[in-house]
Design an enzyme around this catalytic site. Structure first.
Site, PDB file in Angstrom:
ATOM      1  CE  LYS A 184      -2.308  -1.248   3.747  1.00  0.00           C
ATOM      2  NZ  LYS A 184      -1.645  -2.534   4.015  1.00  0.00           N
TER       3      LYS A 184
ATOM      4  NE  ARG B 200      -5.520  -1.607   9.594  1.00  0.00           N
ATOM      5  CZ  ARG B 200      -4.427  -1.095   9.038  1.00  0.00           C
ATOM      6  NH1 ARG B 200      -4.441   0.096   8.494  1.00  0.00           N
ATOM      7  NH2 ARG B 200      -3.320  -1.787   9.023  1.00  0.00           N
TER       8      ARG B 200
ATOM      9  NE  ARG C  83       7.208  -2.229   6.596  1.00  0.00           N
ATOM     10  CZ  ARG C  83       5.891  -2.120   6.719  1.00  0.00           C
ATOM     11  NH1 ARG C  83       5.164  -1.686   5.706  1.00  0.00           N
ATOM     12  NH2 ARG C  83       5.318  -2.483   7.844  1.00  0.00           N
TER      13      ARG C  83
ATOM     14  NE  ARG D 256       5.051  -0.157  10.416  1.00  0.00           N
ATOM     15  CZ  ARG D 256       3.977  -0.255   9.623  1.00  0.00           C
ATOM     16  NH1 ARG D 256       3.929   0.435   8.492  1.00  0.00           N
ATOM     17  NH2 ARG D 256       2.980  -1.034   9.950  1.00  0.00           N
TER      18      ARG D 256
ATOM     19  NE  ARG E  68       1.307  -5.030  11.047  1.00  0.00           N
ATOM     20  CZ  ARG E  68       2.446  -4.766  10.393  1.00  0.00           C
ATOM     21  NH1 ARG E  68       3.614  -5.178  10.880  1.00  0.00           N
ATOM     22  NH2 ARG E  68       2.419  -4.104   9.273  1.00  0.00           N
TER      23      ARG E  68
HETATM   24  P1  AP5 Z   1       4.657  -1.575   2.053  1.00  0.00           P
HETATM   25  O1  AP5 Z   1       4.378  -0.784   0.807  1.00  0.00           O
HETATM   26  O2  AP5 Z   1       5.317  -0.886   3.186  1.00  0.00           O
HETATM   27  O3  AP5 Z   1       3.332  -2.361   2.512  1.00  0.00           O
HETATM   28  P2  AP5 Z   1       2.012  -1.836   3.216  1.00  0.00           P
HETATM   29  O4  AP5 Z   1       0.864  -2.509   2.513  1.00  0.00           O
HETATM   30  O5  AP5 Z   1       2.003  -0.343   3.298  1.00  0.00           O
HETATM   31  O6  AP5 Z   1       2.179  -2.523   4.623  1.00  0.00           O
HETATM   32  P3  AP5 Z   1       1.945  -1.928   6.097  1.00  0.00           P
HETATM   33  O7  AP5 Z   1       2.685  -2.822   7.042  1.00  0.00           O
HETATM   34  O8  AP5 Z   1       2.259  -0.467   6.143  1.00  0.00           O
HETATM   35  O9  AP5 Z   1       0.436  -2.157   6.264  1.00  0.00           O
HETATM   36  P4  AP5 Z   1      -0.348  -2.125   7.562  1.00  0.00           P
HETATM   37  O10 AP5 Z   1      -1.737  -2.068   7.028  1.00  0.00           O
HETATM   38  O11 AP5 Z   1      -0.072  -3.233   8.493  1.00  0.00           O
HETATM   39  O12 AP5 Z   1       0.221  -0.842   8.335  1.00  0.00           O
HETATM   40  P5  AP5 Z   1      -0.370   0.564   8.734  1.00  0.00           P
HETATM   41  O13 AP5 Z   1       0.745   1.508   8.848  1.00  0.00           O
HETATM   42  O14 AP5 Z   1      -1.541   0.916   7.884  1.00  0.00           O
HETATM   43  O15 AP5 Z   1       5.546  -2.844   1.577  1.00  0.00           O
HETATM   44  C1  AP5 Z   1       6.019  -3.786   2.498  1.00  0.00           C
HETATM   45  C2  AP5 Z   1       7.442  -4.217   2.133  1.00  0.00           C
HETATM   46  O16 AP5 Z   1       7.444  -4.912   0.893  1.00  0.00           O
HETATM   47  C3  AP5 Z   1       8.426  -3.060   1.944  1.00  0.00           C
HETATM   48  O17 AP5 Z   1       9.671  -3.469   2.435  1.00  0.00           O
HETATM   49  C4  AP5 Z   1       8.456  -2.827   0.438  1.00  0.00           C
HETATM   50  O18 AP5 Z   1       9.694  -2.288   0.020  1.00  0.00           O
HETATM   51  C5  AP5 Z   1       8.239  -4.245  -0.083  1.00  0.00           C
HETATM   52  N1  AP5 Z   1       7.465  -4.263  -1.326  1.00  0.00           N
HETATM   53  C6  AP5 Z   1       6.293  -3.611  -1.569  1.00  0.00           C
HETATM   54  N2  AP5 Z   1       5.834  -3.874  -2.792  1.00  0.00           N
HETATM   55  C7  AP5 Z   1       6.737  -4.734  -3.343  1.00  0.00           C
HETATM   56  C8  AP5 Z   1       6.809  -5.389  -4.604  1.00  0.00           C
HETATM   57  N3  AP5 Z   1       5.868  -5.209  -5.539  1.00  0.00           N
HETATM   58  N4  AP5 Z   1       7.851  -6.215  -4.840  1.00  0.00           N
HETATM   59  C9  AP5 Z   1       8.806  -6.396  -3.884  1.00  0.00           C
HETATM   60  N5  AP5 Z   1       8.802  -5.809  -2.671  1.00  0.00           N
HETATM   61  C10 AP5 Z   1       7.764  -4.979  -2.401  1.00  0.00           C
HETATM   62  O19 AP5 Z   1      -0.965   0.262  10.196  1.00  0.00           O
HETATM   63  C11 AP5 Z   1      -0.120  -0.019  11.296  1.00  0.00           C
HETATM   64  C12 AP5 Z   1      -0.942  -0.098  12.579  1.00  0.00           C
HETATM   65  O20 AP5 Z   1      -1.597   1.174  12.812  1.00  0.00           O
HETATM   66  C13 AP5 Z   1      -2.092  -1.110  12.558  1.00  0.00           C
HETATM   67  O21 AP5 Z   1      -1.659  -2.399  12.919  1.00  0.00           O
HETATM   68  C14 AP5 Z   1      -3.058  -0.485  13.584  1.00  0.00           C
HETATM   69  O22 AP5 Z   1      -2.634  -0.751  14.905  1.00  0.00           O
HETATM   70  C15 AP5 Z   1      -2.908   1.002  13.335  1.00  0.00           C
HETATM   71  N6  AP5 Z   1      -3.875   1.510  12.348  1.00  0.00           N
HETATM   72  C16 AP5 Z   1      -3.591   2.109  11.150  1.00  0.00           C
HETATM   73  N7  AP5 Z   1      -4.717   2.437  10.501  1.00  0.00           N
HETATM   74  C17 AP5 Z   1      -5.748   2.028  11.290  1.00  0.00           C
HETATM   75  C18 AP5 Z   1      -7.166   2.049  11.133  1.00  0.00           C
HETATM   76  N8  AP5 Z   1      -7.745   2.547  10.021  1.00  0.00           N
HETATM   77  N9  AP5 Z   1      -7.921   1.533  12.135  1.00  0.00           N
HETATM   78  C19 AP5 Z   1      -7.352   1.021  13.262  1.00  0.00           C
HETATM   79  N10 AP5 Z   1      -6.021   0.957  13.454  1.00  0.00           N
HETATM   80  C20 AP5 Z   1      -5.218   1.451  12.476  1.00  0.00           C
HETATM   81 MG    MG Z   2       2.023   1.101   4.858  1.00  0.00          MG
END
Ligand code: AP5
Ligand code: MG
Length: 220
Positions: free
Chosen positions: A16, A91, A130, A163, A174
């Site tokens: 994402k 979410r 990551r 992270r 997660r």
């Molecule tokens: P990356 O692009 O970083 O993946 P991502 O989908 O953004 O993963 P996240 O871990 O950020 O998602 P998340 O939903 O758990 O976290 P969030 O911050 O929203 O890619 C991942 C890795 O793969 C990287 O190393 C990248 O380089 C590599 N990669 C990507 N694409 C690739 C490709 N095509 N080929 C090869 N490598 C690739 O949420 C974190 C926490 O915040 C949650 O657990 C929760 O506690 C809280 N939170 C956030 N939003 C909410 C909400 N709406 N409601 C409640 N709690 C929330």
């Molecule tokens: Mg992210």
């Protein structure tokens, strides 16, 4: 003018954040990542950050009331008038309903939900390798998408870090939370006919090409 009121949906590690960088650059819309906003609050030790940290470190969701408030506030900013890209929000069904209601109040609606599909084993490998930029939040991967210089962001020269929630145990929780609480949103948006399913296991630029094909051209 075409409205791009977009949501990026997909499990942790689906890409994402990686695709968000490309989409906001290509379509000129703001990136609204609730995860990034919450991590900034944790770093600044605000009351919201202190409350959110315990949920985030466990890999659980922060309460709906907190994140819905964040997004409602953000949507009042003038830069969202031409569209936006939500990353990591909504979410839960109550979050999706709150977003629909807030947009309805503005005479708008979600125009596309991009769902990134990636197998679980690859997600775990992506998250545990990551590294993120402390300054601009661009994600890298030690093997898959390494920075040109180890530990340094290609985009802005910032320092890269790992992270707190990218340990294998937290990642597994997660993923479980995603399946239980967030995946049902695909059905929710299918009913509105706005879902585009995209293979997120391809190279980042190839995935982005598929996203562009689903979204159509940006306005000139
Ligand atoms: P990356 O692009 O970083 O993946 P991502 O989908 O953004 O993963 P996240 O871990 O950020 O998602 P998340 O939903 O758990 O976290 P969030 O911050 O929203 O890619 C991942 C890795 O793969 C990287 O190393 C990248 O380089 C590599 N990669 C990507 N694409 C690739 C490709 N095509 N080929 C090869 N490598 C690739 O949420 C974190 C926490 O915040 C949650 O657990 C929760 O506690 C809280 N939170 C956030 N939003 C909410 C909400 N709406 N409601 C409640 N709690 C929330
Ligand atoms: Mg992210």
């Amino acid at each position: 003018m075409t409205q791009f009121n977009l949501i990026l949906l997909g499990p942790p590690g689906a890409g994402k954040g990686t695709q968000a960088g490309r989409i906001v650059a290509g379509y000129g819309i703001p990136h609204i990542s609730t995860g990034d906003i919450l991590r900034a609050a944790v770093k600044n030790q605000t009351p919201m950050g202190l409350e959110a940290k315990k949920f985030m470190d466990a890999g659980d969701l922060v309460p709906d009331s907190v994140v819905i408030g964040i997004v409602e506030d953000r949507l009042r900013e003038p830069d969202t008038a031409k569209g936006f890209l939500m990353d990591g929000f909504p979410r839960t069904i109550p979050q999706a309903e709150a977003l629909d209601k807030a947009l309805e109040g503005l005479g708008r609606a979600v125009t596309k939900v991009i769902v990134l599909l990636v197998d679980e084993e690859l997600l775990i490998a992506r998250l545990t390798g990551r590294r993120i930029c402390r300054s601009c939040q661009t994600p890298f991967h030690v093997l898959f998408t390494p920075p040109k210089t180890e530990g340094v962001c290609d985009a802005c020269g910032g320092e890269l870090y790992q992270r707190d929630d990218d340990t294998e145990t937290t990642v597994r929780n997660r993923l479980e939370v995603y399946g239980r609480q967030t995946e049902p949103l695909i059905d929710y948006y299918d009913k509105a006919g706005v879902v585009a399913r995209i293979d997120g296991a391809q190279l980042p630029d190839v995935t982005y090409k598929d996203i562009r094909a689903a979204l159509g051209p940006a306005d000139a």
